[in-house]
Enzyme design. Sequence first.
Site, PDB file in Angstrom:
ATOM      1  N   CYS A 164       0.461  -0.912  -0.142  1.00  0.00           N
ATOM      2  CA  CYS A 164      -0.037  -0.314  -0.099  1.00  0.00           C
ATOM      3  C   CYS A 164       0.861   0.995  -0.179  1.00  0.00           C
ATOM      4  O   CYS A 164       0.394   2.682  -0.091  1.00  0.00           O
ATOM      5  CB  CYS A 164      -0.710   0.060   1.206  1.00  0.00           C
ATOM      6  SG  CYS A 164      -1.806  -1.121   1.069  1.00  0.00           S
ATOM      7  N   HIS A 304      -2.805   8.179   6.501  1.00  0.00           N
ATOM      8  CA  HIS A 304      -2.710   6.635   5.738  1.00  0.00           C
ATOM      9  C   HIS A 304      -3.390   6.268   6.043  1.00  0.00           C
ATOM     10  O   HIS A 304      -4.501   5.423   5.153  1.00  0.00           O
ATOM     11  CB  HIS A 304      -0.921   5.617   5.846  1.00  0.00           C
ATOM     12  CG  HIS A 304      -0.696   4.888   5.702  1.00  0.00           C
ATOM     13  ND1 HIS A 304      -1.840   4.141   4.008  1.00  0.00           N
ATOM     14  CD2 HIS A 304      -1.342   3.445   6.168  1.00  0.00           C
ATOM     15  CE1 HIS A 304      -1.292   3.073   3.829  1.00  0.00           C
ATOM     16  NE2 HIS A 304      -1.773   2.341   5.428  1.00  0.00           N
ATOM     17  N   GLU A 315      -0.157   4.620  14.192  1.00  0.00           N
ATOM     18  CA  GLU A 315       0.177   5.848  13.426  1.00  0.00           C
ATOM     19  C   GLU A 315       0.105   6.613  14.094  1.00  0.00           C
ATOM     20  O   GLU A 315       0.855   8.079  14.397  1.00  0.00           O
ATOM     21  CB  GLU A 315      -0.303   5.587  12.302  1.00  0.00           C
ATOM     22  CG  GLU A 315      -0.038   7.452  11.234  1.00  0.00           C
ATOM     23  CD  GLU A 315      -0.992   7.088   9.901  1.00  0.00           C
ATOM     24  OE1 GLU A 315      -0.598   8.226   9.152  1.00  0.00           O
ATOM     25  OE2 GLU A 315      -2.068   6.232   9.699  1.00  0.00           O
ATOM     26  N   LYS A 333      -8.975   8.167   2.548  1.00  0.00           N
ATOM     27  CA  LYS A 333      -9.476   7.304   2.903  1.00  0.00           C
ATOM     28  C   LYS A 333     -11.117   7.016   3.493  1.00  0.00           C
ATOM     29  O   LYS A 333     -11.840   6.120   3.585  1.00  0.00           O
ATOM     30  CB  LYS A 333      -8.994   6.043   3.626  1.00  0.00           C
ATOM     31  CG  LYS A 333      -7.326   5.662   2.895  1.00  0.00           C
ATOM     32  CD  LYS A 333      -6.667   4.720   3.276  1.00  0.00           C
ATOM     33  CE  LYS A 333      -5.142   4.752   2.538  1.00  0.00           C
ATOM     34  NZ  LYS A 333      -4.243   5.129   2.923  1.00  0.00           N
ATOM     35  N   HIS A 338      -9.735   3.184   1.086  1.00  0.00           N
ATOM     36  CA  HIS A 338      -8.960   2.154   0.547  1.00  0.00           C
ATOM     37  C   HIS A 338      -8.216   1.990  -0.893  1.00  0.00           C
ATOM     38  O   HIS A 338      -8.405   0.529  -1.513  1.00  0.00           O
ATOM     39  CB  HIS A 338      -8.007   0.916   1.558  1.00  0.00           C
ATOM     40  CG  HIS A 338      -6.820   1.081   1.169  1.00  0.00           C
ATOM     41  ND1 HIS A 338      -5.718   1.478   0.520  1.00  0.00           N
ATOM     42  CD2 HIS A 338      -5.662   0.337   2.380  1.00  0.00           C
ATOM     43  CE1 HIS A 338      -4.561   1.209   1.060  1.00  0.00           C
ATOM     44  NE2 HIS A 338      -4.717   0.508   2.335  1.00  0.00           N
ATOM     45  N   PHE A 398       2.432  -3.683   3.612  1.00  0.00           N
ATOM     46  CA  PHE A 398       2.737  -4.778   4.294  1.00  0.00           C
ATOM     47  C   PHE A 398       3.736  -5.455   3.947  1.00  0.00           C
ATOM     48  O   PHE A 398       4.513  -4.832   3.097  1.00  0.00           O
ATOM     49  CB  PHE A 398       1.620  -6.384   3.310  1.00  0.00           C
ATOM     50  CG  PHE A 398       0.305  -6.299   4.244  1.00  0.00           C
ATOM     51  CD1 PHE A 398       0.086  -5.321   5.196  1.00  0.00           C
ATOM     52  CD2 PHE A 398      -0.806  -7.050   3.934  1.00  0.00           C
ATOM     53  CE1 PHE A 398      -1.990  -5.970   5.854  1.00  0.00           C
ATOM     54  CE2 PHE A 398      -2.130  -7.616   4.278  1.00  0.00           C
ATOM     55  CZ  PHE A 398      -2.750  -6.784   5.328  1.00  0.00           C
TER      56      PHE A 398
END
Length: 410
Positions: A164, A304, A315, A333, A338, A398
């Site tokens: 991502c 993010h 985060e 998002k 996403h 990931f």
Amino acid sequence: MDPRTRDVAVTGVGLLTPAGTCPDTTWATLLRGVSVARPDPVLAGLRTDFSCAVPDFVVRAALGHATARRLDPYAQMAVVAARQAVGDAGLDPARWRGDRVAVVLGVGSNSLHSYEEAFRLLREDRGHRVSPYQVTRSVPNMAAAEVALDLGAHGVNFTTSSACASGATALGTALDLLRAGRCDIVLAGGSESARSRMTTTCFGQMRAMSSRRSDPATASRPFDVERDGFVPGEGAAVMVLERAEDAHRRGAAVRGYLAGYGASADAHHPAAPHPEARGAEAAVVAALEDAGCAPHDVDHVNAHATSTPLNDVTEARMLRRLFRHDPPVTANKSVIGHALGAAGAIEAVLTVLSLQHGTIPPTANLTRQEPGAELDVVTAAPRRVPRMRTAVSTSFGFGGQNTALVLRAP
């Protein structure tokens, strides 16, 4: 040396998102701060049967029947976004030096849409019906390859794949290419669609995707204590990047500057973020150092913020630790879902628009933040920040792959 001499100019942007099929319509929808998630017939019957889909995207009208038939959605969207960006930059592919024009696009995975159909045909013993375009329409590098083919860009051409963070990694790589003098123009960004039954099923099995089927519009809830996963989305974003002196020499209208890039690996877990977000912090610190900035110089963070239980809290704590002055934060998002490998590029373009307009779009569906991880998240309505000069956009993927970008106002 003034670190701004290392900045590269953003002279054009192209954007296809579930909020609109160009930068202006996407921006207008983002300012309303309402999710565009809806039930999705493609995902009918799955635990997550809704998505954020690119609206009114008539491929044949944009690309022509033959090209549209040859390409999978992620490549279709990349070509259209690249055309938009080149037009916005005032460039004419018939007149540029194609060997000095690079294309770097982020794609998180190969397209599963057409593979699903091909596997169905194989199971039915109808392999002779598999398209001869199956490989060339689905391998990840074809987004960049098709953009080059469409626009006559003969320079450096490749795909970045860091889950991502892919789209943000592509932009950072483009910054390095321009600083190294390996090209004069880069078309950089990302494209991907998460609207695949296989993709949605796999993320659902990991409990990373929201299952709030009764009310899809409230499913994406970044930083909210009741978040239960992300909403599948899709889209493409492309920036035209040039060395600032070249852009000024040709009289280009500059939308903003890409000033810094940082990346790191958690080396911690295949899917879960580091619990203290040390890798994410290292990427942000590296991007600030690359841009010649200190944390207190940052006026805005585009997070993010996937709406997943682990990512958001780690985060948020990292941002609190690093930015003690508590700059305003947004999470795109929440509105557009996403788009996986395209998300970092989409959010970077939206950060450029925030800097250009002096306005931060609101985050949808945020009612109550995690105790001890509260941020100044913009909610309910856009926030005007007239003297906003510097922003950070974060992207994590990931494998513990972290990317951060620093962008400056024009």
